[in-house]
Design a protein around this motif. Structure first.
Motif, PDB file in Angstrom:
ATOM      1  N   GLU A  81      21.016  61.155  47.673  1.00  0.00           N
ATOM      2  CA  GLU A  81      21.788  62.609  46.802  1.00  0.00           C
ATOM      3  C   GLU A  81      23.590  62.703  46.880  1.00  0.00           C
ATOM      4  N   LYS A  82      24.123  61.048  46.686  1.00  0.00           N
ATOM      5  CA  LYS A  82      25.434  61.258  46.230  1.00  0.00           C
ATOM      6  C   LYS A  82      25.235  60.110  44.951  1.00  0.00           C
ATOM      7  N   ILE A  83      26.704  60.459  44.448  1.00  0.00           N
ATOM      8  CA  ILE A  83      25.955  60.349  42.875  1.00  0.00           C
ATOM      9  C   ILE A  83      27.453  59.352  42.994  1.00  0.00           C
ATOM     10  N   ALA A  84      26.789  57.344  43.111  1.00  0.00           N
ATOM     11  CA  ALA A  84      28.042  56.414  42.715  1.00  0.00           C
ATOM     12  C   ALA A  84      28.552  56.544  41.739  1.00  0.00           C
ATOM     13  N   LEU A  85      29.852  56.662  41.152  1.00  0.00           N
ATOM     14  CA  LEU A  85      30.242  57.196  39.766  1.00  0.00           C
ATOM     15  C   LEU A  85      31.500  55.100  40.005  1.00  0.00           C
ATOM     16  N   ASP A  86      31.608  54.594  38.666  1.00  0.00           N
ATOM     17  CA  ASP A  86      32.742  53.734  38.181  1.00  0.00           C
ATOM     18  C   ASP A  86      33.729  54.030  38.889  1.00  0.00           C
ATOM     19  N   SER A  87      34.884  52.909  40.112  1.00  0.00           N
ATOM     20  CA  SER A  87      35.383  52.386  40.476  1.00  0.00           C
ATOM     21  C   SER A  87      37.023  52.784  39.376  1.00  0.00           C
ATOM     22  N   ALA A  88      37.411  53.185  39.773  1.00  0.00           N
ATOM     23  CA  ALA A  88      38.888  53.655  38.672  1.00  0.00           C
ATOM     24  C   ALA A  88      39.543  52.700  38.809  1.00  0.00           C
ATOM     25  N   LEU A  89      39.976  51.087  38.975  1.00  0.00           N
ATOM     26  CA  LEU A  89      40.176  50.016  39.218  1.00  0.00           C
ATOM     27  C   LEU A  89      41.101  50.095  38.495  1.00  0.00           C
ATOM     28  N   TYR A  90      42.855  50.075  38.644  1.00  0.00           N
ATOM     29  CA  TYR A  90      43.581  49.383  37.043  1.00  0.00           C
ATOM     30  C   TYR A  90      44.901  48.351  37.552  1.00  0.00           C
ATOM     31  N   LEU A  91      44.348  47.274  36.767  1.00  0.00           N
ATOM     32  CA  LEU A  91      45.803  46.162  36.574  1.00  0.00           C
ATOM     33  C   LEU A  91      46.428  45.924  36.457  1.00  0.00           C
ATOM     34  N   GLU A  92      47.535  45.447  37.062  1.00  0.00           N
ATOM     35  CA  GLU A  92      49.255  45.004  36.373  1.00  0.00           C
ATOM     36  C   GLU A  92      49.653  44.232  36.416  1.00  0.00           C
ATOM     37  N   PRO A  93      49.922  43.445  35.472  1.00  0.00           N
ATOM     38  CA  PRO A  93      49.886  43.554  34.566  1.00  0.00           C
ATOM     39  C   PRO A  93      47.898  43.809  33.744  1.00  0.00           C
ATOM     40  N   PRO A  94      48.258  44.324  32.216  1.00  0.00           N
ATOM     41  CA  PRO A  94      46.652  44.277  31.906  1.00  0.00           C
ATOM     42  C   PRO A  94      45.719  43.204  31.394  1.00  0.00           C
ATOM     43  N   GLU A  95      46.768  42.284  30.902  1.00  0.00           N
ATOM     44  CA  GLU A  95      46.921  40.633  30.603  1.00  0.00           C
ATOM     45  C   GLU A  95      47.655  39.308  31.233  1.00  0.00           C
ATOM     46  N   LEU A  96      47.745  38.536  31.849  1.00  0.00           N
ATOM     47  CA  LEU A  96      48.353  37.723  31.577  1.00  0.00           C
ATOM     48  C   LEU A  96      48.539  36.452  31.520  1.00  0.00           C
ATOM     49  N   PHE A  97      50.302  36.534  31.111  1.00  0.00           N
ATOM     50  CA  PHE A  97      50.579  35.359  30.097  1.00  0.00           C
ATOM     51  C   PHE A  97      50.721  34.048  31.096  1.00  0.00           C
ATOM     52  N   VAL A  98      50.616  33.127  30.970  1.00  0.00           N
ATOM     53  CA  VAL A  98      51.692  32.080  31.813  1.00  0.00           C
ATOM     54  C   VAL A  98      51.608  30.984  31.196  1.00  0.00           C
ATOM     55  N   GLU A  99      52.960  30.198  30.756  1.00  0.00           N
ATOM     56  CA  GLU A  99      53.356  29.152  30.448  1.00  0.00           C
ATOM     57  C   GLU A  99      53.507  28.190  31.099  1.00  0.00           C
ATOM     58  N   SER A 100      53.163  26.088  30.484  1.00  0.00           N
ATOM     59  CA  SER A 100      52.739  25.130  32.053  1.00  0.00           C
ATOM     60  C   SER A 100      53.068  24.336  31.365  1.00  0.00           C
ATOM     61  N   THR A 101      53.069  23.304  31.985  1.00  0.00           N
ATOM     62  CA  THR A 101      53.301  22.007  31.844  1.00  0.00           C
ATOM     63  C   THR A 101      52.035  21.742  31.796  1.00  0.00           C
ATOM     64  N   PRO A 102      51.338  19.853  31.421  1.00  0.00           N
ATOM     65  CA  PRO A 102      50.446  19.064  31.922  1.00  0.00           C
ATOM     66  C   PRO A 102      50.633  18.386  33.100  1.00  0.00           C
ATOM     67  N   GLY A 103      49.828  19.384  34.214  1.00  0.00           N
ATOM     68  CA  GLY A 103      49.828  18.375  35.751  1.00  0.00           C
ATOM     69  C   GLY A 103      50.135  19.487  36.287  1.00  0.00           C
ATOM     70  N   ALA A 104      51.201  20.507  35.879  1.00  0.00           N
ATOM     71  CA  ALA A 104      51.898  21.636  36.219  1.00  0.00           C
ATOM     72  C   ALA A 104      51.303  23.227  37.212  1.00  0.00           C
ATOM     73  N   MET A 105      51.500  23.700  39.091  1.00  0.00           N
ATOM     74  CA  MET A 105      50.172  24.657  39.295  1.00  0.00           C
ATOM     75  C   MET A 105      51.387  25.902  39.241  1.00  0.00           C
ATOM     76  N   ARG A 106      50.581  26.848  38.634  1.00  0.00           N
ATOM     77  CA  ARG A 106      51.183  27.970  38.615  1.00  0.00           C
ATOM     78  C   ARG A 106      50.999  28.899  39.010  1.00  0.00           C
ATOM     79  N   THR A 107      51.821  29.724  39.546  1.00  0.00           N
ATOM     80  CA  THR A 107      51.084  30.795  40.468  1.00  0.00           C
ATOM     81  C   THR A 107      51.728  32.451  40.164  1.00  0.00           C
ATOM     82  N   ALA A 108      50.730  33.629  39.586  1.00  0.00           N
ATOM     83  CA  ALA A 108      51.033  34.596  39.058  1.00  0.00           C
ATOM     84  C   ALA A 108      50.182  35.852  40.025  1.00  0.00           C
TER      85      ALA A 108
END
Length: 546
Positions: free
Chosen positions: A280-307
């Protein structure tokens, strides 16, 4: 800047080598696909490599080669039509009869390779695109009824006279599919695409499905149809599974089609849909928004980064979200020389926390994205991964999928921007309009946002017509190929010879261009544009416009 790579791509004949060969149990064939441009009357030669890989019972193997017609299934896959089944071929675009095989069978020793020479003679009156396939079969040993085989598609584009581009949406529809032993009940949405012209085009589609609820139209889902190539005279029936059951009611289908990157006329259709009587109920796409829309991460070999990504559920319903990382589509199944697309993927170096969570309607959720650039083996300046967020309702039905890109920079390596236009074609698109299509390639080591323009230029450098060409927007990753198209109006262009110049801008000051000579003639009020060879254009300076 015109790179050496772009010049190499301008050769008349090129073979398309996919990143992996196709193993038919105990033998392999390269290339997997042959595509080239040729002039009317030209003779073309190329070779297939047949390799006996030995298998479980190493022994000499005999391979047979036969020329077939090339056809397409409704879903867009290639299929061969045997010479004995001429009733199923599209004779207007078949080049099977142009093919000559000096030898039709070869015996190859274990772990050895032999070349099978193929000759083609292009008729003097050929124009447009033509297709065939080579059927390569292992001759089965005596007493064995199963023979391994596959086909190599052949695609020939004739240079010179232009043909008409007429690719359009033929129909849109949807249907309810009841549960089957191996799959649950679901709703399928169909986009039909017809190629009624003579061009060999690339199509990509989108569909927005809306439902009428009281006096409002609510968006149920936005559906993407992956890029497909379409032969002249073919109709594709592209299906997408919504992974949900919808109730009966009034729905609106809004189909959008991009042909060689250019948006063509959309199609809208309202239907009375017979769905799942238990829903009976229509399953709609959820409006899921991301911030930021893309992730740009700068790193060095062997390093761990968290965004941190912040997700907001703009829909009123509670949903469950599962997350994972994967290789971006632009890197999947592509290569350039020895560099494979998966070499630039950082999907395996990404961890997402939490991996699964529930989020109420209107609520937000923070997600940690942890990248770990390896200490050794990170030889490129930038790596890429897609974060995928799959949403579902409590009953398991899909609430849509959201993706975002992660660009992981390696500070130990310098990034190099470079790009090329590998080909430009011209096709009639109307009374005086001609569609310019360019195939652009990112041959550097870093992403960029492309901009492509086409100019019609006189012999003294005067620009008489220009168009900003359309294509897929957003970042273009290394190894990625995109097609851009635009229409030039020749209604007021005088007779004469011009240069068609397409320019790809891929940085602040970086650009590359391809120039194609064309000739404009008029007869009885009609305008005709032909593509010329460089030598012919140079000899015709007295007829040059301007």
């Amino acid at each position: 800047m015109q790179s050496a790579f772009a010049g190499a791509l301008a050769f008349c004949l090129f073979l398309v080598f996919l990143p992996v060969t196709a193993p038919c149990q105990s033998f392999m064939v390269r290339p997997m696909e042959v595509a080239f441009q040729a002039k009317p009357g030209q003779r073309v030669n190329f070779a297939l490599e047949l390799k006996n890989t030995g298998g479980t019972n190493p022994a000499p193997k005999t391979f047979e080669i036969m020329a077939y017609d090339l056809a397409q299934t409704p879903s867009g896959g290639w299929t061969g039509v045997a010479p004995s089944l001429d009733g199923g071929r599209n004779a207007a675009v078949s080049c099977r009869e142009w093919i000559n095989l000096p030898r039709a069978s070869f015996t190859v020793e274990p772990m050895r390779m032999r070349q099978a020479r193929v000759e083609m003679t292009i008729p003097a009156n050929a124009k447009g695109s033509y297709f065939a396939s080579l059927y390569v079969k292992e001759r089965a040993p005596e007493g064995v009824n199963i023979a391994m085989a596959f086909q190599v598609p052949i695609m020939v584009e004739i240079q010179g006279r232009t043909v008409r581009q007429r690719v359009e949406i033929d129909d849109v529809d949807m249907r309810f599919r009841e549960a089957e032993p191996q799959s649950p009940a679901t709703t399928l949405v169909r986009l039909d695409v017809a190629n009624n012209g003579r061009t060999f085009s690339t199509v990509e589609g989108r569909m927005r499905l809306r439902a009428q609820v009281q006096d409002k139209w609510l968006t149920v889902a936005d559906v993407d149809y992956k890029e497909k190539r379409i032969l002249p005279g073919v109709k594709l029936n592209l299906l997408s599974d919504l992974e949900r059951r919808l109730p009966s009611g009034t729905y609106k289908l809004e189909g959008t089609l991009y042909v060689d990157g250019r948006r063509v006329k959309p199609l809208e259709k309202t239907i009375s849909f017979t769905g799942d009587p238990t829903v009976e109920k229509i399953a709609l796409d959820s409006a899921l928004y991301l911030e930021p829309p893309e992730l740009f991460v700068e790193s060095t070999p062997g390093a761990m980064r968290t965004a941190v990504l912040r997700l907001r559920n703009a829909s009123p319903d509670t949903i469950t979200v599962e997350t994972y990382s994967t290789i971006p589509k632009d890197l999947a199944g592509v290569s350039m020389g020895e560099l494979m697309g998966h070499d630039l993927s950082c999907a395996d170096w990404i961890r997402i926390y939490p991996e699964k969570f529930r989020i109420r309607g209107g609520a937000t959720q923070n997600v940690r994205v942890v990248t770990n650039l390896p200490r050794t083996g990170a030889d490129h300046s930038t790596y890429y991964g897609d974060l995928v967020f799959e949403s579902a309702y409590p009953d398991g039905q899909s609430a849509g999928t959201t993706r975002t890109l992660v660009c992981l920079g390696n500070s130990a390596k310098d990034a190099q921007l470079d790009a090329a236009i590998s080909e430009t074609s011209l096709a009639a698109g109307g009374e005086s309009g001609y569609v310019v299509t360019s195939r652009c390639v990112n041959i550097g080591g870093k992403h960029f946002t492309p901009r492509v323009r086409a100019d019609l230029v006189t012999g003294i450098g005067e620009v008489v017509q220009s168009v900003d060409m359309e294509g897929e927007s957003g970042l273009m990753l290394p190894l990625a190929t995109r097609r851009f198209s635009g229409t030039l109006d020749f209604a007021e262009v005088e007779e004469g010879t011009y240069e068609l110049r397409t320019t790809l801008v891929y940085g602040e000051d970086e650009n590359t261009a391809m120039t194609t000579p064309v000739h404009v003639t008029r007869e009885g009020g009609a305008v005709t544009v032909s593509v010329l060879e460089r030598a012919a254009a140079d000899e015709g300076d007295g007829d040059r416009a301007g």
